[in-house]
Design an enzyme around this catalytic site. Structure first.
Site, mmCIF file in Angstrom:
data_model
loop_
_atom_site.group_PDB
_atom_site.id
_atom_site.type_symbol
_atom_site.label_atom_id
_atom_site.label_comp_id
_atom_site.label_asym_id
_atom_site.label_seq_id
_atom_site.Cartn_x
_atom_site.Cartn_y
_atom_site.Cartn_z
ATOM 1 C CG ASP A 18 68.389 31.871 31.958
ATOM 2 O OD1 ASP A 18 67.274 31.780 32.491
ATOM 3 O OD2 ASP A 18 69.392 32.317 32.540
ATOM 4 C CG ASP A 20 67.102 36.688 35.920
ATOM 5 O OD1 ASP A 20 67.133 37.695 36.622
ATOM 6 O OD2 ASP A 20 66.056 36.250 35.390
ATOM 7 C CG ASP A 179 73.014 31.544 33.641
ATOM 8 O OD1 ASP A 179 71.845 31.377 33.266
ATOM 9 O OD2 ASP A 179 73.306 32.017 34.757
#
Length: 230
Positions: A18, A20, A179
């Site tokens: 991922d 961001d 995250d």
């Protein structure tokens, strides 16, 4: 820790990341753009910590959340807000956004181990590519899947399946490092093992609520665990 508990032991061929909150802390620039947008609309600013909880499902969701948090309004105002945000964000997309500690070390270790890498994000392509270029991360990735690359984005499995396919790896041999719940749900639906970092943007959820195979302290630790899981 050498192998993070919970990572299935196999020889991985690919790793997906991922953007961001996993590779890059983009919240400072997202928050700055959001508050400039709110100022354009004559609305009060929001604290960066509040805006952090809006990150992860793409720019449209972030703008809608900021809009709702400052009173909501008509659809035409929402359209103005979207255009304002995108203008401000494009102008300062990497002013303060920086890769997290351990990111370059982890990507270098995976490249040295011959593991193909991809970036899978819900950020639209015209923002994804500049951030990867400006932070020096773009050369590591053989495929980049943005929020508008395919018809459906995370938490659907399509982005993971597309990225793994482009890297020539089966989903079971492709580990996702993220995250957020979006990352975990997308990876699970695609059949990919998934680990999460404890920092980043979780929309207010606890790390234990994400349901990942493991929690790794950093991308560097993720790389160490991936390369030693064979």
């Amino acid at each position: 820790m050498t192998v993070a508990p919970g990572i299935p032991r196999r020889r991985y061929r690919a790793a997906l990341f991922d953007l961001d909150g996993t590779l890059v802390d983009t919240a400072p620039d997202l928050a700055a753009a959001a508050n400039r947008m709110l100022a354009d609309l004559g609305r009060p600013s929001l604290a960066e910590d509040v805006i952090r909880d809006f990150v992860g499902k793409g720019v449209v969701n972030l703008v809608n959340q900021c809009f709702a948090a400052t009173g909501g309004g008509r659809e035409d105002e929402r359209a103005r807000a979207q255009a304002s945000f995108e203008r401000h964000y494009a102008a300062g997309i990497a002013d303060r956004s920086r890769p997290y500690p351990g990111v370059f070390e982890g990507l270098e270790a995976l490249r040295h181990a011959g593991i193909a890498m991809g970036c899978v994000t819900n950020k639209i392509g015209r923002f994804t590519e500049p951030i990867l270029e400006l932070t020096g991360l773009r050369p590591y990735f053989g495929v980049v899947v943005s929020g508008d690359t395919l018809e459906r984005k995370k938490p659907h499995p399509d982005p993971m399946l597309f990225a793994a396919g482009r890297l020539g790896a089966a989903p079971a041999d492709t580990v996702m490092v993220g995250d957020s719940l979006n990352d975990v749900q997308s990876a699970r639906a695609a059949g990919c093992p998934v680990v999460v970092v404890p920092y980043g943007y979780r929309e207010g959820l606890g790390i234990g609520e994400l349901g990942a195979d493991a929690v790794v302290a950093s991308v560097e630790e993720a790389a160490r665990s991936i390369t030693m899981a064979a």
